[in-house]
Design a protein around this motif. Structure first.
Motif, PDB file in Angstrom:
ATOM      1  N   GLU A 180       1.595 -34.776 -11.132  1.00 41.66           N
ATOM      2  CA  GLU A 180       1.910 -36.094 -11.693  1.00 41.66           C
ATOM      3  C   GLU A 180       2.517 -36.004 -13.082  1.00 41.66           C
ATOM      4  O   GLU A 180       3.429 -36.739 -13.433  1.00 41.66           O
ATOM      5  CB  GLU A 180       0.634 -36.948 -11.772  1.00 41.66           C
ATOM      6  CG  GLU A 180       0.106 -37.446 -10.448  1.00 41.66           C
ATOM      7  CD  GLU A 180      -1.164 -38.252 -10.627  1.00 41.66           C
ATOM      8  OE1 GLU A 180      -1.678 -38.309 -11.775  1.00 41.66           O
ATOM      9  OE2 GLU A 180      -1.650 -38.824  -9.643  1.00 41.66           O
ATOM     10  N   THR A 235      -2.647 -33.428 -11.868  1.00 46.17           N
ATOM     11  CA  THR A 235      -2.709 -34.559 -10.945  1.00 46.17           C
ATOM     12  C   THR A 235      -4.132 -35.090 -11.059  1.00 46.17           C
ATOM     13  O   THR A 235      -5.087 -34.360 -10.767  1.00 46.17           O
ATOM     14  CB  THR A 235      -2.395 -34.142  -9.508  1.00 46.17           C
ATOM     15  OG1 THR A 235      -1.049 -33.650  -9.443  1.00 46.17           O
ATOM     16  CG2 THR A 235      -2.540 -35.321  -8.559  1.00 46.17           C
ATOM     17  N   PRO A 269      -7.750 -36.880 -10.614  1.00 45.51           N
ATOM     18  CA  PRO A 269      -8.612 -37.257  -9.488  1.00 45.51           C
ATOM     19  C   PRO A 269      -8.694 -38.771  -9.356  1.00 45.51           C
ATOM     20  O   PRO A 269      -8.511 -39.503 -10.336  1.00 45.51           O
ATOM     21  CB  PRO A 269      -9.960 -36.639  -9.857  1.00 45.51           C
ATOM     22  CG  PRO A 269      -9.934 -36.516 -11.348  1.00 45.51           C
ATOM     23  CD  PRO A 269      -8.506 -36.270 -11.716  1.00 45.51           C
ATOM     24  N   SER A 289      -1.740 -26.975  -4.762  1.00 45.97           N
ATOM     25  CA  SER A 289      -2.261 -28.283  -5.186  1.00 45.97           C
ATOM     26  C   SER A 289      -1.884 -29.384  -4.200  1.00 45.97           C
ATOM     27  O   SER A 289      -2.690 -30.264  -3.894  1.00 45.97           O
ATOM     28  CB  SER A 289      -1.753 -28.621  -6.591  1.00 45.97           C
ATOM     29  OG  SER A 289      -0.359 -28.898  -6.577  1.00 45.97           O
ATOM     30  N   SER A 290      -0.654 -29.331  -3.699  1.00 45.22           N
ATOM     31  CA  SER A 290      -0.243 -30.361  -2.740  1.00 45.22           C
ATOM     32  C   SER A 290      -0.981 -30.212  -1.416  1.00 45.22           C
ATOM     33  O   SER A 290      -1.302 -31.211  -0.760  1.00 45.22           O
ATOM     34  CB  SER A 290       1.271 -30.295  -2.512  1.00 45.22           C
ATOM     35  OG  SER A 290       1.639 -29.111  -1.831  1.00 45.22           O
ATOM     36  N   ARG A 344      -4.411 -31.747  -1.832  1.00 49.53           N
ATOM     37  CA  ARG A 344      -4.356 -33.213  -1.825  1.00 49.53           C
ATOM     38  C   ARG A 344      -4.115 -33.770  -0.423  1.00 49.53           C
ATOM     39  O   ARG A 344      -4.553 -34.876  -0.114  1.00 49.53           O
ATOM     40  CB  ARG A 344      -3.250 -33.685  -2.764  1.00 49.53           C
ATOM     41  CG  ARG A 344      -3.478 -33.347  -4.230  1.00 49.53           C
ATOM     42  CD  ARG A 344      -4.200 -34.435  -4.954  1.00 49.53           C
ATOM     43  NE  ARG A 344      -3.401 -35.644  -5.031  1.00 49.53           N
ATOM     44  CZ  ARG A 344      -3.773 -36.742  -5.694  1.00 49.53           C
ATOM     45  NH1 ARG A 344      -4.946 -36.760  -6.298  1.00 49.53           N
ATOM     46  NH2 ARG A 344      -3.005 -37.804  -5.727  1.00 49.53           N
ATOM     47  N   LYS A 345      -3.431 -33.024   0.415  1.00 51.62           N
ATOM     48  CA  LYS A 345      -3.237 -33.473   1.799  1.00 51.62           C
ATOM     49  C   LYS A 345      -4.570 -33.590   2.523  1.00 51.62           C
ATOM     50  O   LYS A 345      -4.768 -34.490   3.336  1.00 51.62           O
ATOM     51  CB  LYS A 345      -2.342 -32.487   2.552  1.00 51.62           C
ATOM     52  CG  LYS A 345      -0.881 -32.536   2.185  1.00 51.62           C
ATOM     53  CD  LYS A 345      -0.105 -31.499   2.982  1.00 51.62           C
ATOM     54  CE  LYS A 345       1.361 -31.440   2.550  1.00 51.62           C
ATOM     55  NZ  LYS A 345       2.099 -30.390   3.292  1.00 51.62           N
ATOM     56  N   PRO A 379      -7.448 -36.342  -0.446  1.00 53.66           N
ATOM     57  CA  PRO A 379      -6.533 -37.182  -1.241  1.00 53.66           C
ATOM     58  C   PRO A 379      -7.080 -37.638  -2.580  1.00 53.66           C
ATOM     59  O   PRO A 379      -6.301 -37.957  -3.481  1.00 53.66           O
ATOM     60  CB  PRO A 379      -6.281 -38.381  -0.312  1.00 53.66           C
ATOM     61  CG  PRO A 379      -6.570 -37.880   1.061  1.00 53.66           C
ATOM     62  CD  PRO A 379      -7.686 -36.899   0.900  1.00 53.66           C
ATOM     63  N   ASN A 380      -8.398 -37.697  -2.736  1.00 50.98           N
ATOM     64  CA  ASN A 380      -8.946 -38.163  -4.022  1.00 50.98           C
ATOM     65  C   ASN A 380      -9.151 -37.032  -5.018  1.00 50.98           C
ATOM     66  O   ASN A 380      -9.644 -37.250  -6.123  1.00 50.98           O
ATOM     67  CB  ASN A 380     -10.264 -38.907  -3.799  1.00 50.98           C
ATOM     68  CG  ASN A 380     -11.369 -38.000  -3.275  1.00 50.98           C
ATOM     69  OD1 ASN A 380     -11.090 -36.936  -2.708  1.00 50.98           O
ATOM     70  ND2 ASN A 380     -12.621 -38.412  -3.452  1.00 50.98           N
ATOM     71  N   ALA A 381      -8.774 -35.811  -4.647  1.00 52.98           N
ATOM     72  CA  ALA A 381      -8.969 -34.662  -5.538  1.00 52.98           C
ATOM     73  C   ALA A 381      -7.901 -34.626  -6.620  1.00 52.98           C
ATOM     74  O   ALA A 381      -6.771 -35.086  -6.436  1.00 52.98           O
ATOM     75  CB  ALA A 381      -8.952 -33.369  -4.741  1.00 52.98           C
ATOM     76  N   GLY A 382      -8.269 -34.064  -7.765  1.00 48.54           N
ATOM     77  CA  GLY A 382      -7.321 -33.812  -8.833  1.00 48.54           C
ATOM     78  C   GLY A 382      -7.143 -32.322  -9.030  1.00 48.54           C
ATOM     79  O   GLY A 382      -7.981 -31.520  -8.608  1.00 48.54           O
TER      80      GLY A 382
END
Length: 412
Positions: free
Chosen positions: A88, A120, A122, A146-147, A150-151, A154-157
């Protein structure tokens, strides 16, 4: 092919297709030889696929259908993939100011550092995976991983820093050219980055944290976990392809490896291609993301201006400090523990005994190289997400305390 067979074949085709459709075949026919087809170029940008073609392609005898591919297939892009594809934002963070005491000389020159990290955030009460790269690498080493995390969560940073002397972290020292890369300093830097990110992002408290470290980064996250400075926020830590015994053995051949590595590159494409061809990084997509963060274009050679940001040879005085005592600290620190390796031969005696006693989770990816998380980002993400779920305290439902039940007048 005999004349009789040829005539019978033509007769069948004429009955099905008509006489005119075979004129071109008759004109081009030359004995039994087929006219050579032009080479088909694989273009990734095309929306059409050769597999969906309705025709049948007949290869010429000169086409090597079963030859092993040499290096990177033609038509594949080696263009840089920007960090914004995976994170992000980027952060520029300052460490907390040191406490002043009466014994601190007013004119003592100090080291000024600005940490650089990719983030990114959380979502809600999601966990924060804090990543520390290996020597000579950067935070972009974890971009593709990292991507993939997140897949699946989804709420992980994800917070991935550039260590001092690496990536875009900048440092000014009263002694130019000398950077303190001791293990204690690096683990303090990691703690400072976590706290500074919390302040800058205005998080009311630290999110649940999973520390993830590759190679040198594995030693750093283990040291931070053993210090206990993150308190109850730390759920666990994962170490990627480093153990004390094999790391100490590998140091003996480190100079040989460094001498065989190119000193510079003519372009970023050349650098990416070298990493893939040499199988240093076996995933081209990850190499296109992480390799640009390793180089700067301020080299003195105009033909090869792209040079390494980190002088790994200059870090030799710290090599033993990084890894001595790693196995003991890894087994002794509080929190969940996971070790991801590219081969079981890397386990030393202490870790082998600990694994048999169930003190930590172990996963082996024999198809990967040293950069497990870059070679196999999907499998690594699955392992890390499962590791988080096993250590997630928010899913636990604890029974009420006896004192609370008595206060409510209930029988115990």
């Amino acid at each position: 092919m005999s004349d009789l067979q040829r005539k019978l074949g033509k007769a069948k085709l004429k009955s099905a297709m008509g006489d005119n459709s075979l004129k071109e075949v008759d004109e081009n026919e030359d004995g039994d030889q087929l006219s050579e087809l032009r080479e088909v170029v694989d273009d990734d940008s095309s929306s059409a696929s050769s597999a969906s073609s309705t025709g049948t392609i007949i290869p010429s005898p000169r086409q090597k259908l079963f030859a092993r591919p040499e290096g990177i297939p033609r038509g594949r892009s080696l263009e840089q993939i920007p960090w914004t594809t995976y994170f992000e934002r980027e952060l520029f963070l300052k460490p907390p100011a040191p406490a002043q005491t009466d014994t601190t000389p007013a004119a003592t020159p100090s080291v000024e550092i600005t940490y650089h990290a990719y983030l990114t955030s959380p979502v809600g009460k999601g966990p924060l995976f804090v990543m520390h790269h290996g020597a000579g690498s950067s935070g972009l080493s974890f971009a593709v991983l990292s991507s993939e995390i997140r897949k699946r969560l989804p709420n992980a940073g994800v917070l991935a820093l550039d260590a001092r002397g690496h990536g875009s972290t900048t440092i000014t020292s009263p002694k130019p050219g000398s950077i303190d890369l001791s293990l204690h300093t690096l683990s303090t830097d990691l703690y400072n980055v976590i706290q500074a990110a919390k302040t800058q992002m205005a998080w009311p408290e630290l999110p649940p944290i999973i520390l993830v470290g590759h190679s040198l980064g594995g030693a750093v996250v283990t040291d931070l976990a053993s210090r206990g400075s993150l308190g109850p926020s730390l759920l666990g830590y994962a170490v990627l392809d480093v153990v004390e015994g094999s790391a100490m053995d590998a140091l003996q051949s480190m100079q040989t490896y460094l001498s065989s590595r190119p000193a510079g590159f003519a372009s970023l494409k050349d650098a990416i291609e070298w990493h893939v061809r040499s199988r240093t990084i076996r995933n081209a997509v990850s190499a296109r993301t992480s390799v640009p963060g390793l180089l700067s274009d301020d080299g003195g050679n105009p033909t090869k201006p792209w040079v390494w940001k980190t002088d790994l040879a200059a870090t030799q005085p710290f090599w033993e400090d990084w890894f001595v005592g790693l196995s003991k600290k890894f087994l002794g620190a509080r929190g969940g523990k996971m070790l991801l390796l590219a081969g079981t031969d890397r386990l030393d005696t202490e870790l082998t005994i600990g694994q048999m006693q169930g003190k930590y989770a172990l996963q082996v990816f024999p198809e990967a190289g040293h950069f497990i998380h870059e070679d196999l980002p999907e499998k690594t993400a699955v392992a890390l997400v499962d590791f988080h779920k096993r250590n997630d305290r928010s899913a636990l439902v604890l029974p009420p305390k006896v004192s609370d039940l008595l206060a409510q007048g209930k029988r115990v």
